[in-house]
Design an enzyme around this catalytic site. Structure first.
Site, PDB file in Angstrom:
ATOM      1  N   GLU A 103       1.655  -3.365  16.956  1.00 32.28           N
ATOM      2  CA  GLU A 103       3.105  -3.552  16.854  1.00 32.28           C
ATOM      3  C   GLU A 103       3.788  -2.931  18.073  1.00 32.28           C
ATOM      4  O   GLU A 103       3.232  -2.046  18.732  1.00 32.28           O
ATOM      5  CB  GLU A 103       3.629  -2.817  15.611  1.00 32.28           C
ATOM      6  CG  GLU A 103       2.934  -3.160  14.333  1.00 32.28           C
ATOM      7  CD  GLU A 103       3.592  -4.297  13.586  1.00 32.28           C
ATOM      8  OE1 GLU A 103       4.674  -4.734  14.020  1.00 32.28           O
ATOM      9  OE2 GLU A 103       3.020  -4.751  12.594  1.00 32.28           O
ATOM     10  N   LYS A 124      -4.013   3.735   2.361  1.00 34.61           N
ATOM     11  CA  LYS A 124      -5.165   2.999   1.815  1.00 34.61           C
ATOM     12  C   LYS A 124      -6.222   3.970   1.273  1.00 34.61           C
ATOM     13  O   LYS A 124      -6.842   3.711   0.232  1.00 34.61           O
ATOM     14  CB  LYS A 124      -5.748   2.097   2.903  1.00 34.61           C
ATOM     15  CG  LYS A 124      -4.799   0.958   3.277  1.00 34.61           C
ATOM     16  CD  LYS A 124      -5.184   0.287   4.585  1.00 34.61           C
ATOM     17  CE  LYS A 124      -4.246  -0.869   4.921  1.00 34.61           C
ATOM     18  NZ  LYS A 124      -4.435  -1.389   6.277  1.00 34.61           N
ATOM     19  N   VAL A 141      -5.240  -3.033   0.312  1.00 33.63           N
ATOM     20  CA  VAL A 141      -6.255  -2.317   1.090  1.00 33.63           C
ATOM     21  C   VAL A 141      -7.229  -3.319   1.713  1.00 33.63           C
ATOM     22  O   VAL A 141      -7.861  -4.102   1.005  1.00 33.63           O
ATOM     23  CB  VAL A 141      -7.051  -1.327   0.207  1.00 33.63           C
ATOM     24  CG1 VAL A 141      -8.137  -0.627   1.024  1.00 33.63           C
ATOM     25  CG2 VAL A 141      -6.120  -0.309  -0.434  1.00 33.63           C
ATOM     26  N   LYS A 155       0.824  -1.224   0.000  1.00 33.43           N
ATOM     27  CA  LYS A 155       0.000   0.000   0.000  1.00 33.43           C
ATOM     28  C   LYS A 155       0.850   1.264   0.000  1.00 33.43           C
ATOM     29  O   LYS A 155       0.517   2.243  -0.655  1.00 33.43           O
ATOM     30  CB  LYS A 155      -0.943   0.007   1.199  1.00 33.43           C
ATOM     31  CG  LYS A 155      -0.215   0.086   2.511  1.00 33.43           C
ATOM     32  CD  LYS A 155      -0.928  -0.562   3.640  1.00 33.43           C
ATOM     33  CE  LYS A 155       0.105  -0.968   4.660  1.00 33.43           C
ATOM     34  NZ  LYS A 155      -0.084  -2.229   5.257  1.00 33.43           N
ATOM     35  N   GLY A 165      -0.940  -8.880  20.773  1.00 35.41           N
ATOM     36  CA  GLY A 165      -0.426  -9.052  19.413  1.00 35.41           C
ATOM     37  C   GLY A 165      -1.226  -8.302  18.360  1.00 35.41           C
ATOM     38  O   GLY A 165      -0.997  -8.481  17.163  1.00 35.41           O
ATOM     39  N   GLU A 206      -4.944  -6.097  -4.849  1.00 34.37           N
ATOM     40  CA  GLU A 206      -6.134  -6.179  -3.984  1.00 34.37           C
ATOM     41  C   GLU A 206      -5.771  -6.232  -2.498  1.00 34.37           C
ATOM     42  O   GLU A 206      -6.461  -5.660  -1.651  1.00 34.37           O
ATOM     43  CB  GLU A 206      -6.947  -7.427  -4.358  1.00 34.37           C
ATOM     44  CG  GLU A 206      -8.242  -7.618  -3.599  1.00 34.37           C
ATOM     45  CD  GLU A 206      -9.243  -6.508  -3.869  1.00 34.37           C
ATOM     46  OE1 GLU A 206      -9.738  -6.422  -4.990  1.00 34.37           O
ATOM     47  OE2 GLU A 206      -9.527  -5.719  -2.936  1.00 34.37           O
TER      48      GLU A 206
HETATM   49  N1  HSE Z   1      -1.390  -2.788  10.246  1.00 34.10           N
HETATM   50  C1  HSE Z   1      -2.596  -2.930   9.497  1.00 34.10           C
HETATM   51  C2  HSE Z   1      -3.793  -2.937  10.415  1.00 34.10           C
HETATM   52  C3  HSE Z   1      -2.658  -4.168   8.651  1.00 34.10           C
HETATM   53  O1  HSE Z   1      -3.667  -2.822  11.641  1.00 34.10           O
HETATM   54  O2  HSE Z   1      -4.888  -3.049   9.911  1.00 34.10           O
HETATM   55  C4  HSE Z   1      -1.825  -4.066   7.419  1.00 34.10           C
HETATM   56  O3  HSE Z   1      -2.304  -3.084   6.560  1.00 34.10           O
END
Ligand code: HSE
Length: 442
Positions: free
Chosen positions: A194, A209, A136, A109, A191, A133
């Protein structure tokens, strides 16, 4: 390109993290079905990784397929799947793959939102496909519906929850009443967030996105730098409670809107937290799920819902693209290229039309409501509802009557609304601007 009608199509995989491993495993497990659907088998000819030597026993392929030489790998593939992410060296690898005649399926993205036109131009030049695809909303089929299924309609608005991490955090804040910082810690321990949650929490991920969604929906180039971006770090428990009192929830929304500006048709593309009624289709999106709500002139309202991240869900979107581009290889033809003919201007945030919910702590004295109402009227902002509740309290040891005043506006230019909030803060009977939140989904 392979020459024989029966020869396998050569697939190169760039990256073998959680998503890449799922892609490789599903390619192996579903080989027979994929062959039947495409008309030719798919052979993984290599998997580019950064370092050799790690245990890859979860990926059921010949270990000899792993290579650190991505530059070489992309020159001997019919289709390159890119799940490395980032801008460089990924962009160079994709361009090199296309120059050597490979179609590309990408989940990137950030790269698509920053420099999609360069990739599209290279794909056009090379006569190959570019599909993305998975970039997003993970597993949710949303780009192809916009790019193909709705290609005969006129999309007016795309509004999505496209970041699962922030949706998880806001949903937990709503259900527990906890504050932002402690909820992020919970999300990290489970989890969902991050260790460094900046890209998600500050809205960078959602903004990329939004740029992709707006480009496709409005046939206009929109890059991530043109997307107004606000994250959720400033959302307080008071904001969430104020939303709850309205029967609403706070969501981080990616909003892409076609608008009639004084200078003509334009688009507004923005990412920010906003209150939305619990009864709105997006209001019921819980946990780390994603959803995209699309409005178009002929189709009306459409809702797309599902998992926005994770190995297998993201691999599902990638394999769908893979089958599409592989069919083109077998049967001829290509998918849609870039469509940017409308070339609509992207409005600055100040010109976007939004609604505000403003909660004020005011003195309970004659003239307070009039002063507050004047601040709105003087800036051309029309008030939709006002609710006042007297709250007895103590100030400097003395009992004092105050009030909580909640104002919800009609749609008005963002600049006028922001100016109004600044003006409210200077009224001496306004003790505190407790919460300011945009409102969506009337
Ligand atoms: N880090 C993104 C989220 C997922 O928390 O939705 C990957 O685009």
């Amino acid at each position: 390109m392979s020459s024989s009608a029966e020869a396998p199509l050569r697939v190169a995989l760039l990256g073998c993290g959680v998503v890449g491993a799922s892609v490789a495993r599903l390619l192996v497990e579903n080989r027979d079905d994929l062959t039947a659907r495409i008309g030719r088998p798919l052979d993984i000819v290599g998997i580019a990784i950064r370092r050799l030597g790690r245990d890859r026993s979860d990926v059921p392929v010949d270990p000899a397929l792993f290579t650190t030489d991505a530059d070489e790998l992309v020159t001997r593939a019919d289709i390159v799947i890119e799940v490395i992410g980032g801008i460089e060296p990924t962009r160079d690898l994709i361009l090199r793959a296309m120059e050597h005649g490979a179609s590309v399926v990408s989940a990137n993205k950030a790269l698509l939102a920053e420099d999609g036109p360069t990739l599209y131009a290279a794909a056009h030049e090379a006569g190959v496909d570019l599909y993305y695809e998975a970039a997003v909303a993970g597993a949710i089929p949303i780009l192809r519906p916009i790019r193909e299924s709705l290609a005969g309609d006129r999309i007016t608005k795309v509004m999505g929850i496209v970041n699962g991490t922030t949706n998880f955090v806001l949903d937990k804040m709503d259900s527990t009443g906890a504050g932002f910082a402690e909820t992020v810690e919970v999300a990290q321990s489970l989890g969902y967030a991050e260790a460094d949650p900046t890209a998600d929490v500050e809205g960078f991920d959602a903004a990329a996105k939004a740029a992709i969604l707006a480009s496709l929906a409005f046939h206009t180039r929109v890059s991530s730098s043109q997307v107004h971006r606000e994250g959720i770090a400033e959302v307080t428990a008071a904001d969430i409670a104020a939303a709850a009192e309205m029967g609403s929830v706070v969501k981080l929304l990616a909003i892409c809107e076609r608008v009639n500006s004084p200078a003509g048709e334009a688009v507004s593309v923005r990412v920010h937290p906003a209150m939305i009624p619990r009864t709105h289709p997006l209001g019921g999106v819980r946990d780390a799920f994603n959803a995209v709500f699309v409005e178009s002139e002929a189709a009306g309202q459409l809702m797309f819902y599902g998992r926005g991240a994770g190995g297998d869900p993201t691999a599902s979107a990638i394999l769908g693209d893979l089958v599409a581009v592989a069919r083109h290889r077998v049967e001829g033809g290509r998918g849609a290229g870039e469509s940017a003919y409308a070339d609509l201007p992207v409005l600055p945030m100040g010109a976007a039309l939004t609604r505000y919910h403003i909660s004020l702590d005011v003195a309970d004295r004659p003239g307070v409501l009039a002063a507050v109402a004047s601040a709105f009227a003087e800036r051309g902002v029309s008030i939709e509802t006002v609710r006042q509740q007297v709250v007895p309290r103590e100030r400097d040891g003395r009992a004092e009557s105050g009030a909580n005043l909640v104002v919800v506006t009609h749609r008005a230019p963002e600049a006028a609304l922001a100016d109004t909030v600044d003006a409210l803060g200077t009224i001496d009977t306004v003790r505190e601007v407790v919460s300011v939140m945009r409102v969506e989904g009337d």
